[in-house]
Write a protein that holds these residues in place. Sequence first.
Motif, PDB file in Angstrom:
ATOM      1  N   ALA A 133     -24.212  25.035 -19.326  1.00 46.75           N
ATOM      2  CA  ALA A 133     -23.064  25.943 -19.206  1.00 46.75           C
ATOM      3  C   ALA A 133     -22.952  26.458 -17.777  1.00 46.75           C
ATOM      4  O   ALA A 133     -21.858  26.514 -17.210  1.00 46.75           O
ATOM      5  N   LYS A 134     -24.070  26.812 -17.159  1.00 45.77           N
ATOM      6  CA  LYS A 134     -24.052  27.291 -15.779  1.00 45.77           C
ATOM      7  C   LYS A 134     -23.604  26.181 -14.837  1.00 45.77           C
ATOM      8  O   LYS A 134     -22.787  26.387 -13.949  1.00 45.77           O
ATOM      9  N   ARG A 135     -24.105  24.981 -15.035  1.00 47.02           N
ATOM     10  CA  ARG A 135     -23.746  23.851 -14.179  1.00 47.02           C
ATOM     11  C   ARG A 135     -22.245  23.548 -14.298  1.00 47.02           C
ATOM     12  O   ARG A 135     -21.566  23.349 -13.293  1.00 47.02           O
ATOM     13  N   ASN A 136     -21.722  23.536 -15.519  1.00 47.72           N
ATOM     14  CA  ASN A 136     -20.296  23.264 -15.716  1.00 47.72           C
ATOM     15  C   ASN A 136     -19.432  24.359 -15.106  1.00 47.72           C
ATOM     16  O   ASN A 136     -18.395  24.084 -14.497  1.00 47.72           O
ATOM     17  N   ARG A 137     -19.835  25.630 -15.253  1.00 45.99           N
ATOM     18  CA  ARG A 137     -19.078  26.737 -14.696  1.00 45.99           C
ATOM     19  C   ARG A 137     -19.042  26.641 -13.171  1.00 45.99           C
ATOM     20  O   ARG A 137     -18.004  26.830 -12.561  1.00 45.99           O
ATOM     21  N   ASP A 138     -20.171  26.322 -12.554  1.00 45.09           N
ATOM     22  CA  ASP A 138     -20.214  26.188 -11.098  1.00 45.09           C
ATOM     23  C   ASP A 138     -19.314  25.056 -10.622  1.00 45.09           C
ATOM     24  O   ASP A 138     -18.636  25.170  -9.614  1.00 45.09           O
ATOM     25  N   GLN A 139     -19.286  23.951 -11.349  1.00 44.43           N
ATOM     26  CA  GLN A 139     -18.429  22.827 -10.967  1.00 44.43           C
ATOM     27  C   GLN A 139     -16.964  23.180 -11.109  1.00 44.43           C
ATOM     28  O   GLN A 139     -16.145  22.800 -10.280  1.00 44.43           O
ATOM     29  N   ARG A 140     -16.597  23.944 -12.160  1.00 43.16           N
ATOM     30  CA  ARG A 140     -15.200  24.341 -12.340  1.00 43.16           C
ATOM     31  C   ARG A 140     -14.745  25.242 -11.220  1.00 43.16           C
ATOM     32  O   ARG A 140     -13.655  25.087 -10.682  1.00 43.16           O
ATOM     33  N   VAL A 141     -15.581  26.217 -10.838  1.00 46.77           N
ATOM     34  CA  VAL A 141     -15.196  27.173  -9.804  1.00 46.77           C
ATOM     35  C   VAL A 141     -15.128  26.500  -8.447  1.00 46.77           C
ATOM     36  O   VAL A 141     -14.192  26.692  -7.679  1.00 46.77           O
ATOM     37  N   GLU A 142     -16.118  25.636  -8.110  1.00 43.55           N
ATOM     38  CA  GLU A 142     -16.126  24.955  -6.820  1.00 43.55           C
ATOM     39  C   GLU A 142     -15.021  23.912  -6.728  1.00 43.55           C
ATOM     40  O   GLU A 142     -14.438  23.707  -5.677  1.00 43.55           O
ATOM     41  N   GLY A 143     -14.733  23.248  -7.834  1.00 45.32           N
ATOM     42  CA  GLY A 143     -13.757  22.169  -7.814  1.00 45.32           C
ATOM     43  C   GLY A 143     -12.331  22.624  -8.018  1.00 45.32           C
ATOM     44  O   GLY A 143     -11.422  21.807  -8.104  1.00 45.32           O
ATOM     45  N   ALA A 144     -12.095  23.935  -8.109  1.00 43.09           N
ATOM     46  CA  ALA A 144     -10.747  24.437  -8.352  1.00 43.09           C
ATOM     47  C   ALA A 144      -9.908  24.308  -7.089  1.00 43.09           C
ATOM     48  O   ALA A 144     -10.147  24.965  -6.097  1.00 43.09           O
ATOM     49  N   VAL A 145      -8.930  23.421  -7.121  1.00 48.86           N
ATOM     50  CA  VAL A 145      -8.028  23.224  -5.993  1.00 48.86           C
ATOM     51  C   VAL A 145      -6.630  23.544  -6.469  1.00 48.86           C
ATOM     52  O   VAL A 145      -6.199  23.083  -7.523  1.00 48.86           O
ATOM     53  N   ASP A 146      -5.931  24.343  -5.707  1.00 49.22           N
ATOM     54  CA  ASP A 146      -4.586  24.728  -6.093  1.00 49.22           C
ATOM     55  C   ASP A 146      -3.606  23.616  -5.729  1.00 49.22           C
ATOM     56  O   ASP A 146      -3.478  23.264  -4.559  1.00 49.22           O
ATOM     57  N   PRO A 147      -2.916  23.028  -6.711  1.00 54.16           N
ATOM     58  CA  PRO A 147      -1.938  22.003  -6.393  1.00 54.16           C
ATOM     59  C   PRO A 147      -0.695  22.618  -5.746  1.00 54.16           C
ATOM     60  O   PRO A 147      -0.417  23.794  -5.910  1.00 54.16           O
ATOM     61  N   ILE A 148       0.039  21.805  -5.009  1.00 55.26           N
ATOM     62  CA  ILE A 148       1.293  22.276  -4.420  1.00 55.26           C
ATOM     63  C   ILE A 148       2.304  22.449  -5.533  1.00 55.26           C
ATOM     64  O   ILE A 148       2.391  21.649  -6.457  1.00 55.26           O
ATOM     65  N   SER A 149       3.068  23.514  -5.452  1.00 52.75           N
ATOM     66  CA  SER A 149       3.989  23.868  -6.520  1.00 52.75           C
ATOM     67  C   SER A 149       5.055  22.787  -6.726  1.00 52.75           C
ATOM     68  O   SER A 149       5.793  22.464  -5.801  1.00 52.75           O
ATOM     69  N   PRO A 150       5.153  22.230  -7.950  1.00 55.22           N
ATOM     70  CA  PRO A 150       6.182  21.227  -8.213  1.00 55.22           C
ATOM     71  C   PRO A 150       7.542  21.863  -8.515  1.00 55.22           C
ATOM     72  O   PRO A 150       8.537  21.175  -8.571  1.00 55.22           O
ATOM     73  N   PHE A 151       7.577  23.191  -8.714  1.00 53.93           N
ATOM     74  CA  PHE A 151       8.807  23.873  -9.054  1.00 53.93           C
ATOM     75  C   PHE A 151       9.467  24.410  -7.789  1.00 53.93           C
ATOM     76  O   PHE A 151       8.789  24.919  -6.908  1.00 53.93           O
ATOM     77  N   PRO A 152      10.781  24.335  -7.683  1.00 49.05           N
ATOM     78  CA  PRO A 152      11.449  24.891  -6.495  1.00 49.05           C
ATOM     79  C   PRO A 152      11.384  26.419  -6.515  1.00 49.05           C
ATOM     80  O   PRO A 152      11.670  27.053  -7.519  1.00 49.05           O
ATOM     81  N   LEU A 153      10.981  26.982  -5.380  1.00 49.94           N
ATOM     82  CA  LEU A 153      10.878  28.428  -5.266  1.00 49.94           C
ATOM     83  C   LEU A 153      12.231  29.030  -4.927  1.00 49.94           C
ATOM     84  O   LEU A 153      12.997  28.467  -4.145  1.00 49.94           O
ATOM     85  N   LYS A 154      12.523  30.176  -5.500  1.00 55.01           N
ATOM     86  CA  LYS A 154      13.774  30.875  -5.221  1.00 55.01           C
ATOM     87  C   LYS A 154      13.734  31.515  -3.837  1.00 55.01           C
ATOM     88  O   LYS A 154      14.734  31.565  -3.137  1.00 55.01           O
ATOM     89  N   TYR A 155      12.544  31.992  -3.445  1.00 51.09           N
ATOM     90  CA  TYR A 155      12.357  32.646  -2.142  1.00 51.09           C
ATOM     91  C   TYR A 155      11.389  31.809  -1.321  1.00 51.09           C
ATOM     92  O   TYR A 155      10.183  31.859  -1.515  1.00 51.09           O
ATOM     93  N   GLN A 156      11.941  31.012  -0.430  1.00 57.49           N
ATOM     94  CA  GLN A 156      11.135  30.093   0.368  1.00 57.49           C
ATOM     95  C   GLN A 156      10.451  30.826   1.517  1.00 57.49           C
ATOM     96  O   GLN A 156      11.049  31.689   2.149  1.00 57.49           O
ATOM     97  N   PRO A 157       9.179  30.483   1.805  1.00 57.40           N
ATOM     98  CA  PRO A 157       8.490  31.073   2.951  1.00 57.40           C
ATOM     99  C   PRO A 157       9.172  30.657   4.250  1.00 57.40           C
ATOM    100  O   PRO A 157       9.571  29.510   4.412  1.00 57.40           O
ATOM    101  N   SER A 158       9.329  31.621   5.167  1.00 56.38           N
ATOM    102  CA  SER A 158      10.047  31.321   6.402  1.00 56.38           C
ATOM    103  C   SER A 158       9.287  31.735   7.654  1.00 56.38           C
ATOM    104  O   SER A 158       9.719  31.427   8.750  1.00 56.38           O
ATOM    105  N   ILE A 159       8.163  32.412   7.513  1.00 60.92           N
ATOM    106  CA  ILE A 159       7.419  32.909   8.668  1.00 60.92           C
ATOM    107  C   ILE A 159       6.237  31.990   8.946  1.00 60.92           C
ATOM    108  O   ILE A 159       5.547  31.554   8.016  1.00 60.92           O
TER     109      ILE A 159
END
Length: 145
Positions: A20-46
């Motif tokens: 359980a500890k090994r799996n939890r560590d792998q989940r936390v370390e391997g968590a990569v945020d994918p680029i949003s596939p949904f169009p944002l209403k407020y686009q970053p401009s800065i």
Amino acid sequence: ILTIRRGNHSKRFLKQTINAKRNRDQRVEGAVDPISPFPLKYQPSIELNLMIDGWAPIPKEKPSHIPFQVPRTNVGKMLPIYVKYKNGRSKVVTVVRHVTGDVQEFKEELKKVCSSEMAERKGNTVQVKGNHVESVRTWLYQLGF
């Protein structure tokens, strides 16, 4: 490798605990945020100018076209974005505090940024399932907060 002295515990219990500890560590370390596939209403401009510790200078002008605001903290002038661990660190939640204005609109945009179906609002706080601190912080900095 994690070694535990057996003591009063069975081999099965020790094996489950270690796995359980090994799996939890792998989940936390391997968590990569994918680029949003949904169009944002407020686009970053800065343009983003991050320091080594994740801090960005405060922009001179506030974004006026955005219906929500996320003010920085008094100490350190950082954005109030935190990671919260629940259920013995088995559930990871990203928390954005002190949201003012249209919190519902912020919640909908945050779901798109994090590519998550689950966002929960509690007063001026919004929680999203998963560790999305870096992507949310980058998005808010680029919006001008």
